[in-house]
Design a protein around this motif. Sequence first.
Motif, mmCIF file in Angstrom:
data_model
loop_
_atom_site.group_PDB
_atom_site.id
_atom_site.type_symbol
_atom_site.label_atom_id
_atom_site.label_comp_id
_atom_site.label_asym_id
_atom_site.label_seq_id
_atom_site.Cartn_x
_atom_site.Cartn_y
_atom_site.Cartn_z
ATOM 1 N N LYS A 34 4.312 12.327 7.396
ATOM 2 C CA LYS A 34 5.619 12.090 6.775
ATOM 3 C C LYS A 34 6.243 13.408 6.343
ATOM 4 O O LYS A 34 5.604 14.243 5.712
ATOM 5 N N LYS A 35 7.524 13.604 6.681
ATOM 6 C CA LYS A 35 8.239 14.822 6.304
ATOM 7 C C LYS A 35 8.921 14.600 4.953
ATOM 8 O O LYS A 35 9.853 13.803 4.847
ATOM 9 N N SER A 36 8.443 15.304 3.927
ATOM 10 C CA SER A 36 8.981 15.072 2.585
ATOM 11 C C SER A 36 9.147 16.333 1.756
ATOM 12 O O SER A 36 9.617 16.273 0.627
ATOM 13 N N LEU A 37 8.788 17.496 2.304
ATOM 14 C CA LEU A 37 8.764 18.717 1.500
ATOM 15 C C LEU A 37 9.998 19.586 1.739
ATOM 16 O O LEU A 37 10.524 19.663 2.846
ATOM 17 N N SER A 38 10.442 20.245 0.662
ATOM 18 C CA SER A 38 11.578 21.163 0.721
ATOM 19 C C SER A 38 11.092 22.599 0.532
ATOM 20 O O SER A 38 9.907 22.841 0.284
ATOM 21 N N ALA A 39 12.026 23.549 0.616
ATOM 22 C CA ALA A 39 11.670 24.957 0.382
ATOM 23 C C ALA A 39 11.131 25.143 -1.030
ATOM 24 O O ALA A 39 10.201 25.922 -1.261
ATOM 25 N N LEU A 181 -4.096 13.257 -2.869
ATOM 26 C CA LEU A 181 -3.674 13.660 -1.530
ATOM 27 C C LEU A 181 -3.572 12.477 -0.575
ATOM 28 O O LEU A 181 -2.732 12.465 0.326
ATOM 29 N N VAL A 182 -4.423 11.478 -0.767
ATOM 30 C CA VAL A 182 -4.352 10.289 0.082
ATOM 31 C C VAL A 182 -3.051 9.530 -0.169
ATOM 32 O O VAL A 182 -2.400 9.045 0.755
ATOM 33 N N VAL A 183 -2.640 9.451 -1.427
ATOM 34 C CA VAL A 183 -1.448 8.672 -1.787
ATOM 35 C C VAL A 183 -0.185 9.291 -1.208
ATOM 36 O O VAL A 183 0.743 8.573 -0.833
ATOM 37 N N GLY A 184 -0.110 10.618 -1.129
ATOM 38 C CA GLY A 184 1.076 11.180 -0.496
ATOM 39 C C GLY A 184 1.389 12.593 -0.906
ATOM 40 O O GLY A 184 1.031 13.042 -1.998
ATOM 41 N N MET A 185 2.098 13.296 -0.019
ATOM 42 C CA MET A 185 2.431 14.693 -0.262
ATOM 43 C C MET A 185 3.459 14.845 -1.370
ATOM 44 O O MET A 185 3.434 15.805 -2.133
ATOM 45 N N LYS A 186 4.392 13.895 -1.487
ATOM 46 C CA LYS A 186 5.436 14.040 -2.498
ATOM 47 C C LYS A 186 4.833 13.936 -3.893
ATOM 48 O O LYS A 186 5.220 14.673 -4.806
ATOM 49 N N LEU A 187 3.884 13.006 -4.057
ATOM 50 C CA LEU A 187 3.197 12.906 -5.347
ATOM 51 C C LEU A 187 2.437 14.198 -5.626
ATOM 52 O O LEU A 187 2.465 14.725 -6.750
ATOM 53 N N SER A 188 1.771 14.725 -4.609
ATOM 54 C CA SER A 188 1.046 15.987 -4.768
ATOM 55 C C SER A 188 2.011 17.092 -5.178
ATOM 56 O O SER A 188 1.699 17.925 -6.043
ATOM 57 N N ALA A 189 3.201 17.112 -4.567
ATOM 58 C CA ALA A 189 4.187 18.149 -4.874
ATOM 59 C C ALA A 189 4.677 18.025 -6.307
ATOM 60 O O ALA A 189 4.879 19.028 -6.999
ATOM 61 N N ARG A 190 4.882 16.784 -6.785
ATOM 62 C CA ARG A 190 5.378 16.587 -8.156
ATOM 63 C C ARG A 190 4.333 17.013 -9.183
ATOM 64 O O ARG A 190 4.658 17.668 -10.181
ATOM 65 N N ILE A 191 3.085 16.633 -8.945
ATOM 66 C CA ILE A 191 2.008 17.029 -9.866
ATOM 67 C C ILE A 191 1.846 18.543 -9.853
ATOM 68 O O ILE A 191 1.697 19.179 -10.905
ATOM 69 N N GLU A 279 4.964 18.673 7.543
ATOM 70 C CA GLU A 279 5.443 17.740 6.515
ATOM 71 C C GLU A 279 6.668 18.267 5.783
ATOM 72 O O GLU A 279 7.040 17.767 4.734
ATOM 73 N N THR A 280 7.310 19.289 6.369
ATOM 74 C CA THR A 280 8.496 19.899 5.786
ATOM 75 C C THR A 280 9.747 19.358 6.475
ATOM 76 O O THR A 280 9.788 19.236 7.701
ATOM 77 N N LYS A 281 10.776 19.046 5.673
ATOM 78 C CA LYS A 281 11.991 18.442 6.232
ATOM 79 C C LYS A 281 12.697 19.377 7.209
ATOM 80 O O LYS A 281 13.096 18.986 8.300
ATOM 81 N N LEU A 282 12.884 20.629 6.795
ATOM 82 C CA LEU A 282 13.559 21.617 7.645
ATOM 83 C C LEU A 282 12.660 22.847 7.775
ATOM 84 O O LEU A 282 12.916 23.892 7.159
ATOM 85 N N PRO A 283 11.589 22.748 8.575
ATOM 86 C CA PRO A 283 10.601 23.832 8.609
ATOM 87 C C PRO A 283 11.165 25.156 9.113
ATOM 88 O O PRO A 283 10.745 26.214 8.660
ATOM 89 N N GLN A 284 12.110 25.103 10.052
ATOM 90 C CA GLN A 284 12.649 26.351 10.597
ATOM 91 C C GLN A 284 13.317 27.192 9.514
ATOM 92 O O GLN A 284 13.253 28.418 9.540
ATOM 93 N N ARG A 382 0.705 3.265 5.447
ATOM 94 C CA ARG A 382 1.731 3.238 4.396
ATOM 95 C C ARG A 382 2.124 4.637 3.926
ATOM 96 O O ARG A 382 3.302 4.970 3.850
ATOM 97 N N PHE A 383 1.124 5.467 3.627
ATOM 98 C CA PHE A 383 1.401 6.770 3.021
ATOM 99 C C PHE A 383 1.670 7.866 4.049
ATOM 100 O O PHE A 383 2.160 8.940 3.691
ATOM 101 N N ARG A 384 1.331 7.617 5.323
ATOM 102 C CA ARG A 384 1.500 8.596 6.404
ATOM 103 C C ARG A 384 0.784 9.906 6.096
ATOM 104 O O ARG A 384 1.288 11.000 6.361
ATOM 105 N N THR A 385 -0.395 9.811 5.514
ATOM 106 C CA THR A 385 -1.223 10.981 5.236
ATOM 107 C C THR A 385 -2.507 10.879 6.060
ATOM 108 O O THR A 385 -2.942 9.777 6.408
ATOM 109 N N PRO A 386 -3.162 12.006 6.356
ATOM 110 C CA PRO A 386 -4.426 11.973 7.103
ATOM 111 C C PRO A 386 -5.576 11.564 6.177
ATOM 112 O O PRO A 386 -6.400 12.387 5.780
ATOM 113 N N TYR A 387 -5.631 10.275 5.862
ATOM 114 C CA TYR A 387 -6.516 9.809 4.789
ATOM 115 C C TYR A 387 -7.995 9.872 5.163
ATOM 116 O O TYR A 387 -8.851 10.072 4.285
ATOM 117 N N ARG A 388 -8.310 9.717 6.438
ATOM 118 C CA ARG A 388 -9.729 9.719 6.817
ATOM 119 C C ARG A 388 -10.389 11.086 6.604
ATOM 120 O O ARG A 388 -11.430 11.173 5.947
#
Length: 503
Positions: A34-39, A181-191, A279-284, A382-388
């Motif tokens: 899932k792409k959810s991260l900003s600069a 990390l399993v729950v999602g990158m955005k939660l990880s970013a907020r914490i 997982e970055t919205k605008l990686p370039q 659901r979370f689109r994370t590499p949970y395994r």
Amino acid sequence: MSTETDPARGNGMFRTKTVEQSIQDTEEPEHALKKSLSAWDLTVFGVGVIIGTGIFVLTGKVAKENAGPATALAFVAAGIVCALAALCYAEFASTVPVAGSAYTFAYASLGELPAWIIGWDLVLEFALGTAVVAVGWSGYVRSLMDNVAWHLPAWLQGPDVPGGTFDILAFLLVLVLTAILVVGMKLSARITALVVAIKVTVVMIVIVAGLFFIVGENYSPFIPEAVDQQAGGGWDAPLVQTIFGYQPTNFGVMGIFTAASVVFFAFIGFDVVATAAEETKLPQRDMPRGILGSLLICTVLYVAVSLVVTGMQHYTELSVSAPLADAFKASGHPFYAGVISFGAAVGLTTVCLILLLGQTRVFFAMSRDGLLPRFFSVTHPRFRTPYRPTILLGVVIAIVAGFTSINELATLVNIGTLFAFVIVATGVLILRRSRPDLHRAFRTPLVPLVPILSIAASVWLMLNLPVETWFRFAVWMAIGIVVYFLYGRGHSRLGGRNAALKR
């Protein structure tokens, strides 16, 4: 160039995976992140992983043993070395916005076997880094608990404590971060953003409050007189001394560069930002900003802290274990010492989180390419994370952190990072020649000069590591090559595509 008719360049172990194919593989629904991260998120990640025990401990140690007040110049020199590597990472991460960092970059430029080697290297680097930092975090937390008369049973304090067997705090920390990390990158970013805000606030308190306790005489001499470094011999000697007979020096002008080879490791972590490219919205646009921005912020903070601490207390009197806290105690301000200990404990959580994040993304990318079992490349519905791989690696690292005293293995993290720097800089040179047609949203300036300088600087710092570290690194790499030939080569998706085309 069509990826259907030209999925790879070269044959066998050195077949390369085209940039187009790498990007195409990220679009498979079951294996897409899932792409959810900003600069801003990337910059916060970078600052979160770079600022750790280095700024709270290493500053005083290097000032006392290697460079005196000139430690500030050592941080500048180390920052320049990292900036050379960061410019190379920024070009690759914006051109190949795929999970895996140096592993993915090597696959696109050097070939499958070099990519496997660097991926195997990164798995070890991030795993040991996470475990080492978790153990360090546990020590800070136990110290804070002792201040309020809370004491864990000795057997739950870890093998580094007399009578200790299992480090329950380090074990639980890694498990909690794994769940995040399993729950999602955005939660990880907020914490991470919350914890980084606390950590940077503590660092700013150190800088601002320390300014009032600076004594000008402590800066004299700013560059102390040079003395020969007593490096010892055998396994503990730097490789450069063993091979060339070069005797490193402490203090003096050359002592600044000796110190730079030490404080360099306080910068380790900005390369982890590149693992989140997919997982970055605008990686370039955002990857270069995140990588270079976090490195610049941390360099400024490191220089400021080193100037303050060497101004508060003469470098010969600095504590090696807790220099910032002890400098405030020596100035009669124990309150600030407590704040610093709290900031260190809180700050190390983000270091663990982001190192674990980096490892899982490299492992995920390798499994998606078939070099590790494809079972680990399926993302959570659901979370689109590499949970395994996150769960597997999290549990393994938690057990390692709980049962093992691994401080002596920490230098493996350093050599692994420097090796990755060499691979990435080499990859930039090769891809510029082999694929000049690629769109590069960010271009490393002054090619080939900058990549060559990055390679030279990284190799020099590697040569300053102990012989024992090189031996352990070689053993791990040898195991990795065996695993590649027994499993990875035969299960490679790229090899399968090539075979299908030939039929």
